[in-house]
Write a protein that holds these residues in place. Structure first.
Motif, short mmCIF file in Angstrom:
data_model
loop_
_atom_site.label_atom_id
_atom_site.label_comp_id
_atom_site.label_asym_id
_atom_site.label_seq_id
_atom_site.Cartn_x
_atom_site.Cartn_y
_atom_site.Cartn_z
N ARG A 191 45.03 -70.45 -25.92
CA ARG A 191 44.66 -69.03 -26.04
C ARG A 191 43.16 -68.86 -25.85
NH1 ARG A 191 48.70 -65.94 -28.42
NH2 ARG A 191 47.26 -64.32 -29.00
N VAL A 192 42.84 -67.80 -25.14
CA VAL A 192 41.43 -67.45 -24.93
C VAL A 192 41.20 -66.07 -25.53
CG1 VAL A 192 39.65 -66.99 -23.21
CG2 VAL A 192 41.38 -68.74 -22.77
N LYS A 193 40.19 -65.95 -26.39
CA LYS A 193 39.89 -64.65 -26.96
C LYS A 193 38.74 -64.04 -26.16
CE LYS A 193 40.64 -64.45 -31.50
NZ LYS A 193 40.37 -64.60 -32.94
N LEU A 194 38.97 -62.84 -25.63
CA LEU A 194 37.98 -62.19 -24.79
C LEU A 194 37.37 -61.00 -25.53
CD1 LEU A 194 40.00 -62.01 -21.45
CD2 LEU A 194 38.30 -63.73 -22.09
N GLY A 195 36.10 -60.80 -25.34
CA GLY A 195 35.45 -59.58 -25.80
C GLY A 195 35.10 -58.76 -24.57
N ILE A 196 35.43 -57.49 -24.58
CA ILE A 196 35.22 -56.66 -23.38
C ILE A 196 34.38 -55.44 -23.74
CG2 ILE A 196 36.36 -55.36 -21.53
CD1 ILE A 196 38.91 -57.08 -22.24
#
Lengths: 158, 93
Positions: free
Chosen positions: B29-34
């Motif tokens: 899993r990759v947690k992205l901040g946008i």
């Protein structure tokens, strides 16, 4: 309010088309001839584009949508003006199943007919909210979902 | 498709005003901040796919095929309205 939304005789224009079908932009809302609480969204440019719709609040009384600001702007909604909302119905004949797409409602400005289909991020509403379900195991027993039912997809309770 | 390798804490910029930051990588899993302007719609792709699939299914519904369905639907929605009435009666306010 139901009578007004589903009464038909209204043109809806989707400047961005429908989700996955950007070319379908102009529709006529036509009342159901038998007085059912549904209407037909008939494509004006594309005869194949014809959808059965109803008011989401009829199938899910607690249905609530936080209309994003940019959508309000695009539809020309005044600050406190309430948009009108419809949801598409999918009918599977054998066994009879009717589901409502509560994840992607149609939102429109009743004053100018500008409309868009919005995908609701993080709402928990399902794309297949069961309205009428026939259990093939119990011969032709059609069950009806009531307020408080939960969808098989784990969507928000209605 | 442009493919870029990034480490946690690193970002990519897309046009003016959109920045995607790798917040955390854990297993698969990759947690992205946008960060993006308010009018940029950001959605999980599977939600768009689900709505598109329902649009495709909904357009298969033909008026001449739904007579029985509409009768069931009428019952369902009147049942719904009746249930609402009962609920309002049982639990005022």
């Amino acid at each position: 309010m139901s009578d007004t939304l589903l009464a038909g005789g209204r043109t809806l224009v989707f400047p961005d088309g429908l989700v996955g079908y950007p070319e379908w932009q102009r529709f006529e809302l036509e009342a159901s001839p038998d007085g059912s609480p549904v209407a037909w969204l008939q494509g004006k440019d594309e005869e194949e584009a014809c959808f059965l719709v109803t008011e989401p609040a009829l199938v899910c009384p607690t249905y609530e949508v936080d209309v994003p600001r940019h959508v309000r702007t695009a539809l020309g909604l005044e600050a406190k003006q309430l948009p009108a909302m419809l949801c598409m119905l999918v009918v599977q004949p054998e066994p009879l199943t009717i589901t409502a797409n509560l994840l992607g409602p149609i939102i429109y400005n009743p004053d100018n007919g500008l409309a868009c289909q919005v995908v609701l991020a993080d709402s928990g509403y399902p794309a297949r909210y069961p309205v009428v379900v026939t259990d093939p195991a119990s011969a032709n027993s059609t069950s009806i979902h009531t307020p408080g039912s939960r969808s098989a997809e784990g969507g928000a309770a209605c | 498709m442009l493919v870029l390798s990034r480490r946690p804490g690193e970002s990519i910029a897309i046009g003016d005003g959109i920045r995607v930051t790798i917040v955390e990588v854990s297993g698969d899993r990759v947690k992205l901040g946008i960060q993006a302007p308010q009018d940029v719609v950001i959605l999980r792709q599977e939600l768009c796919d689900a709505v598109e699939a329902e649009n495709r299914a909904a357009r298969q519904v033909r008026p001449e095929q739904v007579g029985e369905a509409l009768r069931s639907l009428r019952r369902a929605l009147s049942h719904e309205a009746a249930a609402r009435g009962v609920e309002a009666h049982d639990r005022p306010g």
